[in-house]
Design a protein around this motif. Structure first.
Motif, PDB file in Angstrom:
ATOM      1  N   GLY A  61       0.961  -1.322   0.067  1.00  0.00           N
ATOM      2  CA  GLY A  61      -0.201  -0.039  -0.119  1.00  0.00           C
ATOM      3  C   GLY A  61       0.816   1.055  -0.289  1.00  0.00           C
ATOM      4  O   GLY A  61       1.669   1.389   0.816  1.00  0.00           O
TER       5      GLY A  61
ATOM      6  N   THR B 219       3.945  -2.861  -3.225  1.00  0.00           N
ATOM      7  CA  THR B 219       2.588  -3.295  -3.871  1.00  0.00           C
ATOM      8  C   THR B 219       1.462  -2.558  -3.678  1.00  0.00           C
ATOM      9  O   THR B 219       1.303  -2.036  -2.737  1.00  0.00           O
ATOM     10  CB  THR B 219       2.351  -4.914  -3.592  1.00  0.00           C
TER      11      THR B 219
ATOM     12  N   ILE C 290      -3.003  -2.147  -5.351  1.00  0.00           N
ATOM     13  CA  ILE C 290      -3.719  -2.278  -5.956  1.00  0.00           C
ATOM     14  C   ILE C 290      -3.929  -1.193  -7.264  1.00  0.00           C
ATOM     15  O   ILE C 290      -4.570  -1.436  -8.263  1.00  0.00           O
ATOM     16  CB  ILE C 290      -5.331  -2.541  -5.872  1.00  0.00           C
TER      17      ILE C 290
ATOM     18  N   CYS D 246       0.751  -1.281   5.100  1.00  0.00           N
ATOM     19  CA  CYS D 246       0.169   0.359   4.992  1.00  0.00           C
ATOM     20  C   CYS D 246      -1.049   0.274   3.875  1.00  0.00           C
ATOM     21  O   CYS D 246      -1.173   1.413   3.496  1.00  0.00           O
ATOM     22  CB  CYS D 246       1.186   0.930   4.503  1.00  0.00           C
ATOM     23  N   ALA D 247      -1.972  -0.865   3.885  1.00  0.00           N
ATOM     24  CA  ALA D 247      -2.991  -0.743   2.959  1.00  0.00           C
ATOM     25  C   ALA D 247      -4.252  -1.106   4.074  1.00  0.00           C
ATOM     26  O   ALA D 247      -4.727  -0.021   4.741  1.00  0.00           O
ATOM     27  CB  ALA D 247      -3.022  -1.708   2.051  1.00  0.00           C
TER      28      ALA D 247
ATOM     29  N   ALA E 271       1.626   0.755   8.986  1.00  0.00           N
ATOM     30  CA  ALA E 271       0.632   2.056   9.425  1.00  0.00           C
ATOM     31  C   ALA E 271      -0.654   1.342   9.566  1.00  0.00           C
ATOM     32  O   ALA E 271      -1.671   2.162  10.161  1.00  0.00           O
ATOM     33  CB  ALA E 271       0.772   2.891   8.330  1.00  0.00           C
ATOM     34  N   ALA E 272      -1.318   0.307   8.791  1.00  0.00           N
ATOM     35  CA  ALA E 272      -2.504  -0.184   8.714  1.00  0.00           C
ATOM     36  C   ALA E 272      -3.143  -0.325  10.278  1.00  0.00           C
ATOM     37  O   ALA E 272      -2.387  -0.741  11.078  1.00  0.00           O
ATOM     38  CB  ALA E 272      -2.899  -1.491   7.883  1.00  0.00           C
TER      39      ALA E 272
HETATM   40  P1  NAD Z   1      -4.673   5.673   1.473  1.00  0.00           P
HETATM   41  O1  NAD Z   1      -5.873   5.104   1.060  1.00  0.00           O
HETATM   42  O2  NAD Z   1      -3.917   6.832   1.148  1.00  0.00           O
HETATM   43  O3  NAD Z   1      -3.594   4.372   1.212  1.00  0.00           O
HETATM   44  C1  NAD Z   1      -3.770   2.886   0.975  1.00  0.00           C
HETATM   45  C2  NAD Z   1      -3.223   2.377  -0.053  1.00  0.00           C
HETATM   46  O4  NAD Z   1      -3.448   1.200   0.020  1.00  0.00           O
HETATM   47  C3  NAD Z   1      -3.965   2.748  -1.509  1.00  0.00           C
HETATM   48  O5  NAD Z   1      -2.670   3.369  -2.379  1.00  0.00           O
HETATM   49  C4  NAD Z   1      -4.667   1.512  -1.929  1.00  0.00           C
HETATM   50  O6  NAD Z   1      -4.575   1.724  -3.425  1.00  0.00           O
HETATM   51  C5  NAD Z   1      -3.871   0.607  -1.530  1.00  0.00           C
HETATM   52  N1  NAD Z   1      -4.624  -0.595  -1.341  1.00  0.00           N
HETATM   53  C6  NAD Z   1      -5.965  -0.969  -0.933  1.00  0.00           C
HETATM   54  N2  NAD Z   1      -6.095  -2.377  -0.895  1.00  0.00           N
HETATM   55  C7  NAD Z   1      -4.813  -3.016  -1.122  1.00  0.00           C
HETATM   56  C8  NAD Z   1      -4.564  -4.330  -1.310  1.00  0.00           C
HETATM   57  N3  NAD Z   1      -5.312  -5.175  -0.926  1.00  0.00           N
HETATM   58  N4  NAD Z   1      -3.158  -4.507  -1.633  1.00  0.00           N
HETATM   59  C9  NAD Z   1      -2.327  -3.494  -1.738  1.00  0.00           C
HETATM   60  N5  NAD Z   1      -2.666  -2.234  -1.775  1.00  0.00           N
HETATM   61  C10 NAD Z   1      -4.116  -1.802  -1.419  1.00  0.00           C
HETATM   62  O7  NAD Z   1      -4.521   5.503   3.102  1.00  0.00           O
HETATM   63  P2  NAD Z   1      -3.205   5.773   4.086  1.00  0.00           P
HETATM   64  O8  NAD Z   1      -3.918   7.280   4.816  1.00  0.00           O
HETATM   65  O9  NAD Z   1      -2.081   5.936   3.398  1.00  0.00           O
HETATM   66  O10 NAD Z   1      -3.241   4.932   5.214  1.00  0.00           O
HETATM   67  C11 NAD Z   1      -2.889   3.796   5.074  1.00  0.00           C
HETATM   68  C12 NAD Z   1      -3.079   2.683   6.126  1.00  0.00           C
HETATM   69  O11 NAD Z   1      -2.683   3.403   7.538  1.00  0.00           O
HETATM   70  C13 NAD Z   1      -4.823   2.625   6.465  1.00  0.00           C
HETATM   71  O12 NAD Z   1      -5.049   1.283   6.926  1.00  0.00           O
HETATM   72  C14 NAD Z   1      -5.041   3.660   7.714  1.00  0.00           C
HETATM   73  O13 NAD Z   1      -6.333   3.321   8.372  1.00  0.00           O
HETATM   74  C15 NAD Z   1      -4.000   3.669   8.445  1.00  0.00           C
HETATM   75  N6  NAD Z   1      -3.557   4.894   9.384  1.00  0.00           N
HETATM   76  C16 NAD Z   1      -3.329   6.264   8.408  1.00  0.00           C
HETATM   77  C17 NAD Z   1      -3.040   7.446   9.219  1.00  0.00           C
HETATM   78  C18 NAD Z   1      -2.923   8.438   8.586  1.00  0.00           C
HETATM   79  O14 NAD Z   1      -2.147   9.504   9.166  1.00  0.00           O
HETATM   80  N7  NAD Z   1      -2.932   8.597   7.344  1.00  0.00           N
HETATM   81  C19 NAD Z   1      -2.900   7.282  10.625  1.00  0.00           C
HETATM   82  C20 NAD Z   1      -3.077   5.854  11.191  1.00  0.00           C
HETATM   83  C21 NAD Z   1      -3.538   4.648  10.560  1.00  0.00           C
END
Ligand code: NAD
Length: 365
Positions: A190, A212, A214, A247-248, A269-270
């Motif tokens: 992700g 990797t 999607i 991180c997805a 991060a997820a």
């Molecule tokens: P985002 O939506 O920007 O990024 C997620 C990425 O994962 C996207 O590029 C998406 O295409 C990809 N993805 C989705 N399903 C996938 C799969 N099956 N295989 C591979 N890639 C896949 O989200 P984000 O803000 O980068 O957050 C990432 C994760 O971290 C999430 O789970 C979110 O809850 C968690 N998180 C984010 C923050 C933050 O500050 N943004 C803070 C704490 C936790």
């Protein structure tokens, strides 16, 4: 609050709340706008419950309830272990974000948040956009994580990525004897907001990064910018890695994936990476894979929002506070070793201890 698998709790909604330790769950519906939402307040011992609002087209109502209960509980632990004076909460709006969202819909949701009188503060989460937050903020003052243009702290993801990077370094120190990530084979799953920033930090330290996603487009951009190797989703779990960074999405550590993993450390991060936190936490332990608890190392975003919540936003201070993640993570690994428990369980124990200790102080709210 017992460490118990939500999936196995089958005692009706109030029984579930008792098991998981939730204080209050508010079901909201408004026929005029079509709004259906659930706000879960898990624990407010340390301060008002804070957590984002997620909009998702849940297959069943039960899925929405499960999601909001798990996420709000995670927010309690995240705030507690990070030393913040915040409780845990979360909101979910049920339905298709592309079809249902209107100004009236979002403002009605804002009114529900306002009606809780500051017991719950909302923020942006999945499928919420800046304009949605603007509408919510028209109806409630209990909203954080606003863009800089609205006087908020802006995008939290660089701070989140920094915390994950430090948690990964603390893990590397434990597993490899050095916290240098140079030459380490890291797989980032992700490359969205957080993943892309994490890859940047890893590339600067000369880690060997595979990615990797999607989205082929995001993979291409990150691969070109930081020299990371793109791999398909199907081959990702079989990669020969030192470190896996989820991180997805959540629940990627489960019965199917754990036996396939070829890595010594997991740090990403997820949220809710362990599909079942007890079973899969121990499965990783049995495979001698060190797991950096997600709610501890991804707290940078919450720490950033907390700075905004205090009313005097300062990004430098948010970064400084995020740096504590390294030491806390190291303590968690030591505690897990000493007590022969999973790192997840150790992290929850430490969070619960702070809540219990501060409960004695009775922080005025
Ligand atoms: P985002 O939506 O920007 O990024 C997620 C990425 O994962 C996207 O590029 C998406 O295409 C990809 N993805 C989705 N399903 C996938 C799969 N099956 N295989 C591979 N890639 C896949 O989200 P984000 O803000 O980068 O957050 C990432 C994760 O971290 C999430 O789970 C979110 O809850 C968690 N998180 C984010 C923050 C933050 O500050 N943004 C803070 C704490 C936790």
């Amino acid at each position: 609050m017992k460490l118990k698998e939500l999936e196995k709790v089958d005692t009706g909604i109030l029984g579930t709340l008792t098991e998981l330790g939730h204080e209050q769950v508010v079901f909201c519906q408004d026929a005029a706008t079509g709004l259906k939402a659930i706000i879960a307040i898990h624990n407010t011992t340390l301060g008002p419950a804070l957590g984002g609002t997620r909009m998702w087209n849940y297959a069943t109502e039960q899925d929405a309830i499960t999601d909001v209960l798990r996420l709000s509980r995670g927010m309690t632990f995240k705030a507690a272990i990070s030393g913040l004076n915040l409780g845990g909460g979360k909101a979910v709006i049920i339905g298709d974000a592309n079809k249902l969202k209107t100004e009236a819909f979002m403002r009605r949701f804002g009114k529900f948040v306002q009606s809780l009188g500051g017991k719950y503060y909302t923020a942006e989460d999945v499928n919420m956009k800046t304009t949605d937050m603007e509408y919510i903020a028209m109806e409630t003052k209990y909203v954080t994580g606003l863009p800089e243009s609205m006087g908020g702290g802006g995008d939290p993801s660089p701070v989140t990525a920094y915390g994950v990077y430090l948690g990964m370094k603390a893990g590397a120190k434990r597993v490899f004897g050095s916290d240098s990530l140079s030459g380490k084979k890291v797989g980032v799953q992700g490359v969205g907001q957080v993943g892309a920033h994490l890859v940047e930090l890893l590339a600067k330290e000369n880690a060997v990064v595979s990615i990797t996603d999607i989205s082929q487009e995001k993979m291409k951009i990150v691969s070109i910018e930081h020299g990371a190797r793109p791999v398909s989703q199907s081959e990702f779990y079989d990669l020969d890695l030192d470190i896996y960074a989820p991180c997805a999405l959540g629940a990627t550590l489960n019965d199917e994936t754990i036996p396939r993993l070829k890595c010594a450390l997991i740090a990403g991060a997820a949220n809710n990476q362990l599909k079942e936190e007890v079973k899969h936490g121990y499965m990783l332990m049995d495979r001698s894979i060190t797991y950096a608890p997600d709610f501890l190392i991804n707290a940078g975003g919450l720490i950033n929002v907390y700075s905004e919540f205090l009313g005097n936003y300062n990004r430098q201070r948010a970064y400084q506070q995020t740096e504590k993640i390294y030491d806390t993570c190291s303590s968690i690994f030591s505690m897990a070793d000493e007590e022969k428990i999973s790192s997840q369980e150790a992290a929850i124990k430490l969070s619960e201890k702070r809540i219990a200790d501060m409960g004695k102080v009775r922080i005025p709210r």
